[in-house]
Write an enzyme that holds these catalytic residues in place. Structure first.
Site, PDB file in Angstrom:
ATOM      1  CB  SER A 168       3.335  81.594 -24.619  1.00  0.00           C
ATOM      2  OG  SER A 168       3.751  80.388 -24.022  1.00  0.00           O
TER       3      SER A 168
ATOM      4  N   GLY B 200       2.169  77.120 -27.887  1.00  0.00           N
ATOM      5  CA  GLY B 200       1.309  76.019 -28.356  1.00  0.00           C
ATOM      6  C   GLY B 200       0.258  76.510 -29.336  1.00  0.00           C
TER       7      GLY B 200
ATOM      8  CB  SER C 286      11.617  74.078 -23.981  1.00  0.00           C
ATOM      9  OG  SER C 286      10.887  74.301 -25.156  1.00  0.00           O
TER      10      SER C 286
ATOM     11  CB  THR D 118      15.363  68.427 -20.100  1.00  0.00           C
ATOM     12  OG1 THR D 118      16.368  68.519 -21.129  1.00  0.00           O
ATOM     13  CG2 THR D 118      15.743  69.412 -19.020  1.00  0.00           C
TER      14      THR D 118
ATOM     15  CE1 TYR E 183      13.855  73.508 -20.959  1.00  0.00           C
ATOM     16  CE2 TYR E 183      15.815  72.337 -21.743  1.00  0.00           C
ATOM     17  CZ  TYR E 183      14.460  72.364 -21.488  1.00  0.00           C
ATOM     18  OH  TYR E 183      13.697  71.254 -21.747  1.00  0.00           O
TER      19      TYR E 183
ATOM     20  CG  PHE F 167      18.376  61.670 -23.545  1.00  0.00           C
ATOM     21  CD1 PHE F 167      17.775  61.458 -22.302  1.00  0.00           C
ATOM     22  CD2 PHE F 167      19.751  61.792 -23.586  1.00  0.00           C
ATOM     23  CE1 PHE F 167      18.530  61.357 -21.125  1.00  0.00           C
ATOM     24  CE2 PHE F 167      20.512  61.694 -22.418  1.00  0.00           C
ATOM     25  CZ  PHE F 167      19.900  61.480 -21.194  1.00  0.00           C
TER      26      PHE F 167
END
Ligand code: UDP
Length: 321
Positions: free
Chosen positions: A34, A36, A73, A113, A137, A165
């Site tokens: 989707s 990648g 993301s 994350t 997210y 990060f």
């Protein structure tokens, strides 16, 4: 080991898949493409196209562990369409965990994350600091971390979450292949700044110059993708039954948006015009990791701690006309 890498056709997943192949592991990539790219899957890794919700048949072939990168993301998209993030990230991961349980796969390394922390109270951020995500997210990733803790306690799963990060740079594999960031919708600072140096945009927008930071622009902790990836191999070895460990991953120093642009000018020799724009909703002023825990417990230290080396590798990897 025989390893399944979900999201292994994406930027970070493909670098980790490449390093795992180089380390002698047997690797299969599961990715729905989707976001990648099939050609990012390293030579030497098997490729299965599919979502994480469909992982069952693949996992039943027998794996020692899963490295789980597949996720939505984009922060702004998560605000506009939260259900996509709850279903795709949390729902998909719960299905993956259930499929792992049924197949007897008991180790997982998960891409968490810094967005799980939200607006931090202090800097650098420790893993024990409050987690108050400011967007779906970050909330979906935090919910997965919570689920992993529960699964470790209930079912003896061995899990490690790595809280990334700001990841940047490119990786050159031993076979000479270069893995770099290639997002169709690019939101990240360094690729956006370098796109100006390539002539793709006339200027870069600086989202807010009125933050409580030395130059008024947001401060972030940039980590080289090769260093970040190496931490996954350490995490894999550290996965222990019944435990869920969480580690921050950054370089430990902060750079402002203006400082990043200045380094990009130095590396590319391009003037890179910048214009001040409105703040981007939900951006904390300062996000810097304490990576002391992963250093202390897993022996991880960055090989490329300088922002200049991160930008240089990102720039060198970009195709130029
Ligand atoms: N940023 C910016 N212009 C851009 C992209 C990002 O000023 O074109 C800023 C953004 O507001 C944040 C920092 O750069 O303060 C890093 O943003 P990025 O999206 O790279 O990562 P994040 O910190 O959101 O994960």
């Amino acid at each position: 080991m025989k390893l399944l890498v979900t999201g292994g056709a994406g930027y970070i997943g493909s670098v980790v898949a490449a390093q795992l192949v180089e380390a002698g592991h047997e690797v299969a990539v599961l990715d729905d493409l989707s976001t990648g790219h099939a050609d990012a899957v390293p030579a030497g890794a098997a490729f299965v196209q599919g979502t994480i919700a469909e992982a069952g048949p693949v996992l039943s072939q027998g794996f020692d562990a899963v490295l789980h990168f597949a996720a939505k993301s984009l922060v702004a998209e998560s605000v506009a369409d939260p259900a996509k993030y709850w279903t795709g990230n949390l729902g998909g991961t719960l299905a993956l965990l259930e499929a792992m349980r049924q197949a007897g796969v008991d180790r997982i390394v998960f891409s968490s994350t810094a967005a799980t922390y939200g607006e931090p109270e202090r800097s650098p951020i420790l893993e024990t600091d409050p987690t108050r995500p400011t967007n779906p997210y970050g909330a979906s990733k935090l919910a997965i971390d919570t689920a992993l803790t529960a699964f470790a306690g209930l079912y003896g799963l061995g899990a490690v979450s790595l809280r990334y990060f700001n990841v940047a740079g490119a990786y050159t594999a031993r076979d000479g292949r270069v893995y770099r960031e290639r997002h169709d919708v690019e939101t990240h600072l360094i690729p956006n700044v370098l796109a100006v140096a390539l002539g793709e945009h006339p200027s870069v927008k600086v989202f807010g110059a009125d933050y409580p930071t030395p130059d008024g622009t947001c401060v972030r902790d940039y980590i080289h993708v090769a260093d970040l990836s190496r931490a996954h191999l350490l995490a894999l070895d550290a996965c222990a039954p019944g435990r869920h460990d969480i580690y921050n991953l950054g370089s430990g120093s902060g750079f402002s948006v203006q400082e990043v642009i200045a380094v990009c000018r130095e590396v590319t020799g391009h003037p890179i015009p910048a214009e001040i724009a409105d703040r981007r909703p939900g951006d904390p002023a300062v996000l810097v990791a304490s990576s002391d825990k992963i250093h202390r417990e897993l022996g991880w230290t960055p090989d490329h701690p300088s922002l200049k080396s991160i930008v240089t590798d990102a720039w060198t990897a970009l195709p130029k006309n």
